[in-house]
Scaffold this motif. Structure first.
Motif, PDB file in Angstrom:
ATOM      1  N   TYR A 167       0.824  -1.213   0.000  1.00 18.74           N
ATOM      2  CA  TYR A 167       0.000   0.000   0.000  1.00 18.74           C
ATOM      3  C   TYR A 167       0.858   1.262   0.000  1.00 18.74           C
ATOM      4  O   TYR A 167       0.526   2.250  -0.668  1.00 18.74           O
ATOM      5  CB  TYR A 167      -0.956  -0.011   1.183  1.00 18.74           C
ATOM      6  N   ILE A 208       2.144   1.717  -3.528  1.00 11.03           N
ATOM      7  CA  ILE A 208       1.126   2.307  -4.414  1.00 11.03           C
ATOM      8  C   ILE A 208       0.987   3.797  -4.136  1.00 11.03           C
ATOM      9  O   ILE A 208       0.891   4.613  -5.059  1.00 11.03           O
ATOM     10  CB  ILE A 208      -0.217   1.588  -4.230  1.00 11.03           C
ATOM     11  N   PHE A 209       0.995   4.174  -2.852  1.00 12.54           N
ATOM     12  CA  PHE A 209       0.902   5.590  -2.491  1.00 12.54           C
ATOM     13  C   PHE A 209       2.060   6.377  -3.093  1.00 12.54           C
ATOM     14  O   PHE A 209       1.863   7.447  -3.688  1.00 12.54           O
ATOM     15  CB  PHE A 209       0.903   5.725  -0.964  1.00 12.54           C
ATOM     16  N   LEU A 224       1.750   6.661  -6.997  1.00 12.91           N
ATOM     17  CA  LEU A 224       0.738   7.622  -7.432  1.00 12.91           C
ATOM     18  C   LEU A 224       1.202   9.059  -7.211  1.00 12.91           C
ATOM     19  O   LEU A 224       0.929   9.945  -8.027  1.00 12.91           O
ATOM     20  CB  LEU A 224      -0.578   7.376  -6.702  1.00 12.91           C
ATOM     21  N   ARG A 225       1.917   9.298  -6.116  1.00  9.77           N
ATOM     22  CA  ARG A 225       2.389  10.655  -5.868  1.00  9.77           C
ATOM     23  C   ARG A 225       3.515  11.038  -6.818  1.00  9.77           C
ATOM     24  O   ARG A 225       3.583  12.170  -7.291  1.00  9.77           O
ATOM     25  CB  ARG A 225       2.846  10.797  -4.402  1.00  9.77           C
ATOM     26  N   PHE A 270      -6.183  11.862  -7.123  1.00  8.49           N
ATOM     27  CA  PHE A 270      -7.412  11.079  -7.099  1.00  8.49           C
ATOM     28  C   PHE A 270      -8.597  11.878  -6.569  1.00  8.49           C
ATOM     29  O   PHE A 270      -9.723  11.430  -6.641  1.00  8.49           O
ATOM     30  CB  PHE A 270      -7.231   9.829  -6.231  1.00  8.49           C
ATOM     31  N   PRO A 306      -4.351   9.460   2.922  1.00 11.07           N
ATOM     32  CA  PRO A 306      -4.103   8.078   2.482  1.00 11.07           C
ATOM     33  C   PRO A 306      -3.174   7.303   3.414  1.00 11.07           C
ATOM     34  O   PRO A 306      -3.361   6.097   3.603  1.00 11.07           O
ATOM     35  CB  PRO A 306      -3.490   8.246   1.090  1.00 11.07           C
ATOM     36  N   GLN A 364      -5.181   6.162   6.220  1.00 13.26           N
ATOM     37  CA  GLN A 364      -6.090   5.087   5.798  1.00 13.26           C
ATOM     38  C   GLN A 364      -5.341   3.785   5.562  1.00 13.26           C
ATOM     39  O   GLN A 364      -5.917   2.703   5.749  1.00 13.26           O
ATOM     40  CB  GLN A 364      -6.867   5.533   4.554  1.00 13.26           C
ATOM     41  N   ILE A 365      -4.082   3.861   5.193  1.00 13.82           N
ATOM     42  CA  ILE A 365      -3.270   2.643   5.099  1.00 13.82           C
ATOM     43  C   ILE A 365      -3.111   2.023   6.485  1.00 13.82           C
ATOM     44  O   ILE A 365      -3.187   0.798   6.652  1.00 13.82           O
ATOM     45  CB  ILE A 365      -1.894   2.957   4.472  1.00 13.82           C
ATOM     46  N   TRP A 394      -8.153   1.335  -4.132  1.00 10.49           N
ATOM     47  CA  TRP A 394      -8.545   2.655  -4.631  1.00 10.49           C
ATOM     48  C   TRP A 394      -9.064   3.536  -3.502  1.00 10.49           C
ATOM     49  O   TRP A 394      -8.676   4.693  -3.360  1.00 10.49           O
ATOM     50  CB  TRP A 394      -9.604   2.500  -5.719  1.00 10.49           C
ATOM     51  N   THR A 421      -8.457   3.491  -0.426  1.00 13.52           N
ATOM     52  CA  THR A 421      -7.418   3.893   0.525  1.00 13.52           C
ATOM     53  C   THR A 421      -6.701   5.158   0.068  1.00 13.52           C
ATOM     54  O   THR A 421      -6.209   5.930   0.893  1.00 13.52           O
ATOM     55  CB  THR A 421      -6.397   2.755   0.702  1.00 13.52           C
ATOM     56  N   GLN A 422      -6.650   5.394  -1.232  1.00 14.09           N
ATOM     57  CA  GLN A 422      -5.850   6.492  -1.785  1.00 14.09           C
ATOM     58  C   GLN A 422      -6.636   7.786  -1.974  1.00 14.09           C
ATOM     59  O   GLN A 422      -6.059   8.781  -2.423  1.00 14.09           O
ATOM     60  CB  GLN A 422      -5.257   6.065  -3.139  1.00 14.09           C
TER      61      GLN A 422
END
Length: 443
Positions: A16, A19-20, A23-24, A30, A90, A93-94, A133, A135-136
């Protein structure tokens, strides 16, 4: 069981956080990378959090907010304090996802000592594209999932005060959780020896959390209610979707007609003080076609449980994770009910990519039902009750992101049912309230 849990938790954290970071680095935002309705809701959460932090007011514009509830905006505030933006949400949330993995393990262990049930259920949850999704982004799905799971865990552990406390927080995150208060109470009362004291503790615990917000709404809007969200969802979502399907028009056209009947614009529909008029119209609309609407609502609810997470993500305007031309704008149920057999063949080709996911959700539900029927375990029945009640509450708004909070429950009940099936020839105690440890399932 501790070693598999530690390995899984570390692996999920790496996945996770990776992925964070991806995306950054890619520069994906998002918060605007989804359809207009969701984008509006996500931005509202941030505005509410900013107003709470800077002005100490729960407002959008010039009016007190009575559609959204306060827990998720409060959850965003630490990110505003630390970074002056919601960019850290995020990360928080992770952390919640890791807590949910622990809760899935603990709830699973109350049924069976088999570690693979907890691992499997956790993997189904964390690898669901909708969990990745949700989570982000700025959305309450992950927080609501953890609060609801915590309430269930403490209910099963017979800590009824804490169960009620977390259930109350769930209600102030997603008002649909109000329906679970009587469901939990029935779970405690409908047994050979009713747990009256525990039921009272659970209800009081939930009321202590919820009642200040309901009183606040009475003071600012003149109505005792937790939110206008329920009737607003029916007026602006459920009924227009039904009329659009029945009359062959777009949902937007149907929404315009309903709004004209109501006499309120979109902003006014989000104000709790207008809910009595909205409820009156909603009742009149329902009474005009009750059987047709209930049929529509039920098949949409059934479809919600198996809706594809991949397909939802592919509908986003700009999606850096998945891009495909696969998919169909019509559901299987709609095609069959309209006897569109050519459409059925096209649906089959277009949805071939999603077949493994459909099999997964359908299989989990079938095995969960099998386990409940075969063992009669009341806790399994309660979890299935939460699953199906959620489907009914969501109804025509059958978006995959609303399924995120019940994915852990679907996974747990499904894998427990599969475990029961594997040991079917040795299961001696059937359809009883308590399954002994000889079957691998504890009460």
């Amino acid at each position: 069981m501790k070693r598999p849990l530690v390995i899984l938790t570390v692996s999920v954290a790496i996945l996770y956080l990776g992925i964070f970071a991806f995306l950054r680095i890619k520069g994906t935002d998002f918060q605007v990378d989804h359809d207009a309705a969701d984008a509006r809701g996500f931005r509202q959460y941030v505005v509410l959090a900013e107003n709470l932090y800077t002005k100490h007011q729960f407002t959008l514009g010039d009016y007190p907010e009575t559609n959204r509830t306060p827990i998720y905006p409060l959850f965003i505030i630490p990110s505003l304090v630390i970074s002056d933006s919601p960019v850290l949400v995020p990360i928080f949330q992770i952390i919640l996802v890791l807590i949910e993995v622990w809760l899935i393990f603990r709830i699973s262990s109350l049924f069976t000592p088999k570690w693979w049930v907890g691992v499997g259920a956790s993997l189904i949850f964390v690898l669901d594209p909708m969990t990745l999704w949700a989570t982000q982004i700025i959305s309450s799905e992950i927080l609501y999932t953890v609060l609801l799971s915590a309430s269930i865990y403490f209910l099963f552990k017979k800590n009824y005060w804490l169960s009620g406390f977390f259930l109350g927080l769930s209600c102030l995150t997603r008002p649909m959780a109000m329906a679970f208060i009587p469901l939990f109470a029935l779970f405690l009362i409908c047994r050979v020896k009713p747990v009256i004291r525990g039921t009272v503790c659970l209800i009081i615990g939930a009321i202590l959390i919820i009642s200040p917000w309901i009183i606040r709404n009475k003071l600012v809007a003149g109505v005792y209610d937790i939110s206008v969200n329920g009737i607003n969802a029916f007026i602006t979502g459920d009924w227009p979707a039904f009329m659009a399907y029945k009359n062959g028009i777009t949902v937007a056209e149907s929404q315009q007609e309903t709004t004209k009947q109501l006499g309120f614009d979109f902003t006014e529909q989000l104000r709790l003080e207008n809910s009595p008029e909205m409820k009156a119209l909603g009742w009149e609309l329902f009474k005009s076609q009750p059987i047709s609407y209930l049929t529509f609502h039920l098949y949409k609810s059934a479809g919600f449980l198996g809706v594809s997470s991949f397909k939802y993500i592919q509908t986003l305007p700009s999606n850096p994770l998945v891009k495909s031309s696969w998919g169909s704008s019509h559901s299987f149920t709609e095609i069959v009910l309209k006897h569109d057999w050519r459409g059925l063949s096209r649906w089959g080709l277009n949805n071939l990519l999603y077949l493994p996911e459909y099999i997964l959700w359908g299989g989990l539900l079938l095995f969960g039902l099998y386990g409940a029927i075969k063992t009669g375990n009341r806790k399994i029945i309660l979890l299935l009750g939460i699953i199906f009640m959620t489907a009914l509450l969501v109804g025509p708004i059958s978006s995959a992101r609303y399924r995120v909070p019940i994915v852990p429950l679907m996974a747990i009940t499904g894998l427990i049912g599969f475990s029961v099936k594997k040991r079917d020839d040795t299961l001696s105690l059937l359809s009883q309230d308590v399954i002994t440890s000889s079957s691998g399932i504890t009460p």
